[in-house]
Scaffold this active site. Structure first.
Site, PDB file in Angstrom:
ATOM      1  N   ASP A  30      33.168  -8.130   3.105  1.00  0.00           N
ATOM      2  CA  ASP A  30      34.511  -7.719   2.696  1.00  0.00           C
ATOM      3  C   ASP A  30      35.586  -8.724   3.085  1.00  0.00           C
ATOM      4  O   ASP A  30      35.746  -9.752   2.449  1.00  0.00           O
ATOM      5  CB  ASP A  30      34.797  -6.327   3.260  1.00  0.00           C
ATOM      6  CG  ASP A  30      36.035  -5.671   2.661  1.00  0.00           C
ATOM      7  OD1 ASP A  30      36.643  -6.253   1.737  1.00  0.00           O
ATOM      8  OD2 ASP A  30      36.397  -4.571   3.102  1.00  0.00           O
ATOM      9  N   HIS A  69      32.966   1.238   0.548  1.00  0.00           N
ATOM     10  CA  HIS A  69      33.472   1.958   1.717  1.00  0.00           C
ATOM     11  C   HIS A  69      33.051   3.435   1.685  1.00  0.00           C
ATOM     12  O   HIS A  69      32.350   3.889   2.567  1.00  0.00           O
ATOM     13  CB  HIS A  69      34.993   1.839   1.878  1.00  0.00           C
ATOM     14  CG  HIS A  69      35.477   0.433   1.956  1.00  0.00           C
ATOM     15  ND1 HIS A  69      35.050  -0.437   2.934  1.00  0.00           N
ATOM     16  CD2 HIS A  69      36.340  -0.273   1.157  1.00  0.00           C
ATOM     17  CE1 HIS A  69      35.624  -1.615   2.749  1.00  0.00           C
ATOM     18  NE2 HIS A  69      36.403  -1.548   1.687  1.00  0.00           N
TER      19      HIS A  69
END
Length: 448
Positions: free
Chosen positions: A321, A270
Site C-alpha cells: 500500500d 482493507h
C-alpha cells in the site's frame, strides 16, 4: 519482457505449496516452467544454483508507488489518516510522467529486492495538476508500465476511477488531476491502454466516496467485459462508513453489492470496518480481500476481520500500500500477529496459508493466475530466501516456511527470478545498479 533460452535452476530447498522439498531442479523456457524434478541432491551441470528456500515469486497486490516518497516524513508527530492524506496530496502535486517513472522504477526495484515479482499498481494520478490532459492521456500510466519493465517485474495497472471528493461533491483542487469527470470518460481513456508481456490492465474504483453510486456500474461493466481484475478501497475508515450511511442509507459494501461491483474478479482493499452482513456479502460473492497490515497499523486504521472473511469465502492477499515498508514476509507475518493481538489466541493461519496469500492468491487477484506455484506450465517466477542469515539460521530446513514467515525479512531475499531471468542475484539488482541511490534521487526530486 524478454525471455532467455532454456535454463535449469537447482533449488537447494523449495516450498512446494504444502511442504519444503530438498534438492529440486526447475527447467524453464520462454518464461515458463517446463519441468520440476524432486530428489535431485546435487546441481545438474550448468544449472543456476539457488541456495536457501525458494518460494514462488511474491505478489504485492496493492501499491501506490508515489507514496514511497512519504516514508519517514509522515512518521513525524501524530495526526490521523486525514492529515496524512494532506501530505500525500502535496507529493502527488509534484509528479510528472518523468519524475513518476524515475520514482516507480526505483520503488519496483526495491520490490524486486524484496522478492516481489508482480505488483498491482492502484493508479489514480492520471492528469497534470489542475486536471489538464497530457498529450498522451495515459502518460502517467505508461510511465508506471515502463518503470516495471525497467525494474524487471510484472505489473497489473489498476487504472482507477476517482471522480468526487466525497459522495457527489466535486473534486478538490488537489484531486482534479485524479478525475476524468465521468466514469464514461474514465472508461474511454483507459480503454486505450494495451497489455503487453509484463503488463496487464485492470480497473479500480477508488472508493465509494470517490465514485458516485450511479457511476459504479460503468466501472464494473468495463471490467466485466474484459474479464479484468477490479479493485476497490473498502471501509478503510469508519468516517467513510458513516458518510455512506448518511448519503445512501447503507454500508459501502451494501452499496457495492447493489451496483454489481462484488464478485470473484473483485478485490476489496482493507475491508477493515465491516458489519456481519458485509462479511457475508463479500465472502458469499467470492470477492477477495487484500490486507495491508503495515499501512493499516501505520495509519491507525484498525485490524480487519480477515479470519471471518476467509471463513465466508473471501480469498486473502497482501499489499504494501503506502510503502511504510516494502516486505511481503512482514505483511504475511503481521496479518497473523495482528489477529493474535486482537483475539489473544495463536495460530489463525499456517505458514503455508500465509505464503499462499503472499504468492498464488495475490497473483490471482491481479489476473496472473498462471503465477504463484512452482509447477510445470506456470510462470518461471521464483524468490529465494536465505536460511543462513542472523534471522534465519538455526531452524531445520524442513521448517523453512515457518522460518520465512515468522523470522525472515525482505533483507533475507537472495534471488528474484522473473520469467526465467535473474532480476536479483545474490541480493543485488541486475538492472538497477544502485537502488538506494535511485530512491534517494527520485524522492529528492519531489521535495521541490
Amino acid at each position: 519482457m524478454t525471455h532467455p533460452h532454456t535454463r535449469t535452476y537447482w533449488l537447494e530447498h523449495a516450498w512446494l505449496d504444502t511442504h519444503v522439498e530438498p534438492g529440486v531442479a526447475v527447467e524453464a523456457a520462454d518464461g515458463r516452467i517446463t519441468a520440476v524434478r524432486t530428489d535431485v541432491p546435487a546441481p545438474p551441470p550448468g544449472a543456476e544454483i539457488l541456495r536457501g528456500l525458494t518460494l514462488p515469486g511474491l505478489a504485492n497486490a496493492h501499491s501506490h508507488a508515489f507514496h514511497r516518497a512519504l516514508r519517514g516524513t509522515v512518521q513525524v508527530g501524530s495526526g490521523t489518516f486525514w492529515t496524512w492524506r494532506e501530505v500525500m496530496y502535496s507529493v502527488a502535486d509534484k509528479l510528472t510522467p518523468e519524475t513518476y517513472h524515475a520514482l516507480a522504477r526505483a520503488v519496483y526495484a526495491e520490490m524486486a529486492l524484496a522478492g516481489v515479482t508482480s505488483v498491482g499498481e492502484f493508479h489514480y494520478v492520471h492528469h497534470a495538476p489542475g486536471g489538464a490532459r497530457y498529450a498522451d492521456p495515459n502518460a502517467m500510466g505508461e510511465a508506471l508500465i515502463a518503470a516495471a519493465a525497467d525494474a524487471g517485474i510484472r505489473i497489473t495497472l489498476l487504472d482507477t476511477a476517482y471522480l468526487s471528493s466525497g459522495f457527489g461533491q466535486p473534486p478538490t483542487a488537489h484531486q482534479l488531476r485524479f478525475s476524468d469527470g465521468t466514469a464514461e470518460a474514465w472508461a474511454e481513456r483507459c480503454s486505450v491502454l494495451k497489455e503487453r508481456d509484463h503488463a496487464r490492465i485492470g480497473a479500480a474504483i477508488h472508493s465509494v466516496r470517490a465514485v458516485p453510486a450511479d457511476q459504479l456500474e460503468t466501472v464494473a461493466r468495463w471490467a466485466e467485459e474484459r474479464r479484468a481484475p477490479l479493485h476497490v478501497h473498502l471501509s478503510e475508515q469508519t468516517a467513510e462508513n458513516d458518510a455512506c450511511r448518511e448519503a445512501h442509507g447503507c454500508t459501502p459494501t451494501q452499496l457495492l453489492a447493489l451496483h454489481g461491483v462484488l464478485g470473484p474478479r473483485t478485490t476489496g482493499v482493507h475491508n477493515t470496518h465491516l458489519t456481519a452482513e458485509d462479511v457475508s456479502l463479500i465472502g458469499g460473492s467470492g470477492t477477495g480481500t487484500c490486507m495491508c497490515p503495515t499501512t493499516e497499523r501505520d495509519l491507525a486504521d484498525g485490524i480487519g476481520p480477515a479470519v471471518a472473511l476467509q471463513n465466508e469465502g473471501s480469498p486473502l492477499c497482501l499489499g504494501s500500500d503506502s510503502h511504510a515498508v516494502i516486505d511481503l514476509l512482514e505483511e504475511a507475518r503481521a496479518m497473523e500477529l495482528d489477529e493474535r493481538l486482537r483475539t489473544r489466541t495463536r495460530g489463525h493461519w499456517t505458514a503455508a496459508a500465509l505464503l499462499r496469500a503472499a504468492s498464488a492468491d495475490g497473483h490471482a487477484a491481479l489476473g496472473w493466475q498462471e503465477a504463484g506455484a512452482i509447477e510445470a506450465g506456470g510462470l518461471a517466477d521464483l524468490t529465494t530466501v536465505a536460511l543462513d542469515s542472523v534471522r534465519t539460521a538455526g531452524p531445520l530446513p524442513r521448517l523453512g516456511a515457518e522460518t520465512a514467515v515468522f523470522a525472515a525479512s525482505a533483507a533475507d531475499v537472495r534471488h528474484t527470478v522473473v520469467g526465467g531471468r535473474h532480476v536479483v542475484r545474490d541480493g543485488a539488482h541486475t538492472l538497477v545498479p544502485d537502488v538506494p541511490q535511485a530512491l534517494a534521487q527520485a524522492v529528492d526530486a519531489l521535495r521541490g
